[in-house]
Design a protein around this motif. Structure first.
Motif, PDB file in Angstrom:
ATOM      1  N   GLY A  46      42.024  31.848  46.626  1.00  0.00           N
ATOM      2  CA  GLY A  46      41.235  32.273  47.781  1.00  0.00           C
ATOM      3  C   GLY A  46      40.449  33.542  47.532  1.00  0.00           C
ATOM      4  N   VAL A  47      40.528  34.098  46.322  1.00  0.00           N
ATOM      5  CA  VAL A  47      39.798  35.324  46.000  1.00  0.00           C
ATOM      6  C   VAL A  47      38.312  34.990  45.845  1.00  0.00           C
ATOM      7  CG1 VAL A  47      39.508  37.193  44.341  1.00  0.00           C
ATOM      8  CG2 VAL A  47      41.805  36.323  44.851  1.00  0.00           C
ATOM      9  N   GLY A 273      49.320  36.705  46.424  1.00  0.00           N
ATOM     10  CA  GLY A 273      48.651  35.422  46.281  1.00  0.00           C
ATOM     11  C   GLY A 273      48.804  34.659  47.576  1.00  0.00           C
ATOM     12  N   PRO A 274      48.040  33.583  47.764  1.00  0.00           N
ATOM     13  CA  PRO A 274      48.069  32.878  49.040  1.00  0.00           C
ATOM     14  C   PRO A 274      49.412  32.233  49.345  1.00  0.00           C
ATOM     15  CG  PRO A 274      46.786  31.662  47.424  1.00  0.00           C
ATOM     16  CD  PRO A 274      47.069  33.000  46.826  1.00  0.00           C
ATOM     17  N   ARG A 275      50.135  31.764  48.310  1.00  0.00           N
ATOM     18  CA  ARG A 275      51.401  31.094  48.599  1.00  0.00           C
ATOM     19  C   ARG A 275      52.419  32.061  49.189  1.00  0.00           C
ATOM     20  NH1 ARG A 275      55.539  27.568  44.735  1.00  0.00           N
ATOM     21  NH2 ARG A 275      57.163  27.444  46.338  1.00  0.00           N
ATOM     22  N   GLU A 300      38.520  39.468  49.657  1.00  0.00           N
ATOM     23  CA  GLU A 300      37.397  40.352  49.344  1.00  0.00           C
ATOM     24  C   GLU A 300      37.608  41.213  48.101  1.00  0.00           C
ATOM     25  OE1 GLU A 300      36.273  42.613  52.773  1.00  0.00           O
ATOM     26  OE2 GLU A 300      36.504  40.884  54.115  1.00  0.00           O
ATOM     27  N   TYR A 301      38.871  41.529  47.798  1.00  0.00           N
ATOM     28  CA  TYR A 301      39.140  42.433  46.681  1.00  0.00           C
ATOM     29  C   TYR A 301      40.061  41.841  45.618  1.00  0.00           C
ATOM     30  CZ  TYR A 301      37.389  46.115  49.834  1.00  0.00           C
ATOM     31  OH  TYR A 301      36.623  46.889  50.680  1.00  0.00           O
ATOM     32  N   GLY A 302      40.719  40.722  45.908  1.00  0.00           N
ATOM     33  CA  GLY A 302      41.761  40.211  45.028  1.00  0.00           C
ATOM     34  C   GLY A 302      43.060  40.963  45.255  1.00  0.00           C
TER      35      GLY A 302
END
Length: 380
Positions: A46-47, A273-275, A300-302
């Motif tokens: 999603g980054v 992370g998204p998970r 937006e930034y990781g």
């Protein structure tokens, strides 16, 4: 109770988009047997973009650990003061009002710590306590807040400056081609964040309880292999599933405070992370939107390591929370470690940072360093 004021966050001007990252991965690792898996994993982070301390072409070079560490020191000394000045202004305090500085970073090294340069060059008192931390990785943002909280519990009128400086791109290792390493190349970004924890007055998160939790026997799940070429990031494939081990600790701490972790008003969670965010949403039985500030940082930034929780808090300030709103902040990192804070939102009247010249346990001193004429240029 001490109040964590609005953070200041800075990201570098050099940007790499998700599409550029994917194209680069295809070009550099065309023959990798798991390339399609890696590309899918990077897309799923999603980054959308990340910010780098150097242009991409320089980031991809490896001039050696010594040269990279020189970049870390030069950029940190140049960039940290401006972020710190903004954080001090947001908290309505001056450098001489700060009693301790907690500085966290896991992407470069120096001795003496950068806190010494800050004290010498930015007008902090010479008796300012230095609390540098270098080995907690992404959890260090939460740990910095918790150690600042502990300091304010010991010295109730004290003010603590928190600084997180992470240049993750300086840890890029072109020879590391494991799936975890390639994923990290598309996940981590660079940033500096700073915030003031005021012992008295201010607007922000009023800290009420903190706790730490270590998942047993997971030391090698997130780690550095330190070699002549620098820090080699190692990420075990089991890491994305760690929320099942950490969510109970969030519930336990909340319960001890008389709160239900599933029924709070705001959540500031490390966006590794998204998970992590998806699993925690399920395990705590809260809506995914509850983690929107952390997701925005990730998008937006990781993953900006220890700076994530401070950036998520910065975003929360734009949403006009009511007095007394209850919330949870948590940083996760190597260990596997969780650093947890509970607090309520304060929008009380402005109060002077210090109502007396000092405190009984922390006497005032007039031995101060002269302020910088130009606040963005620490001693180099």
């Amino acid at each position: 109770m001490p109040i964590l004021c609005r953070p200041a966050v800075w990201v570098p001007e050099f940007i790499v988009s998700r599409d550029e990252t994917l194209d680069l991965c295809r070009r550099l690792h065309a023959g990798h047997e798991k390339l399609s898996l890696v590309l899918r994993m990077i897309e799923n982070t999603g980054v959308r973009k990340r910010h780098l301390i150097q242009p991409l072409e320089k980031t991809l070079q490896h001039p050696g650990f010594e040269a990279r560490n020189r970049v870390y020191l030069s950029e940190a000394r140049s960039r940290v003061p401006g972020v710190v000045c903004e954080a001090l202004a947001s908290a309505d305090v001056a450098a001489e009002d700060i009693d301790a500085i907690v500085f966290v970073s896991c992407t470069g090294f120096t001795m003496p710590p950068l806190t010494a340069s800050m004290i010498n060059a930015m007008g902090f008192r010479h008796d300012t306590r230095q609390i540098p931390m270098a080995q907690l990785g992404c959890a260090a943002g939460g740990a910095a807040i918790n150690r600042a909280h502990d300091f304010c519990l010991a010295y109730p009128d004290a003010n603590v400056l928190i600084v997180a400086c992470e240049f993750c791109s300086l840890c890029y290792q072109p020879t590391d081609t494991g799936v975890g390493s390639l994923l990290s190349n598309g996940l981590f970004g660079d940033a500096i964040a700073a915030a003031v924890l005021r012992g008295r007055g201010g607007t922000g998160m009023r800290l009420e309880r903190n706790a730490s939790y270590l998942v047993p026997d997971t030391e090698d799940w997130i780690s550095y292999d330190v070699k002549a070429t620098g820090f080699h990031f190692q990420l075990d494939k089991r890491v994305p599933g760690t929320m099942s081990m950490l969510a109970p600790s969030l519930r336990t701490v909340s319960h001890a405070h008389g709160w239900d972790a599933s029924a709070l008003d705001f959540y500031l969670i490390h966006a590794g992370g998204p998970r992590i965010l998806d699993d925690l949403s399920h395990l705590l039985a809260v809506e995914p939107d509850a983690f929107r500030h952390s997701r925005a940082t990730l998008t937006e930034y990781g993953n900006i390591a220890s700076a994530v929780v401070l950036d998520a808090l910065r975003r929360l300030f734009d949403h006009n929370l009511p007095e007394g709103a209850r919330g949870l902040l948590a940083g996760f990192g190597p260990g596997i470690t969780a650093e947890i804070s509970l607090g309520t939102w304060s929008v009380g009247p402005r109060t002077p940072a210090r109502v007396t010249a000092g405190t009984e346990n922390l006497p005032a001193t007039d031995i101060t360093a002269p302020p910088l004429a130009e606040p963005t240029s620490l001693v180099r």
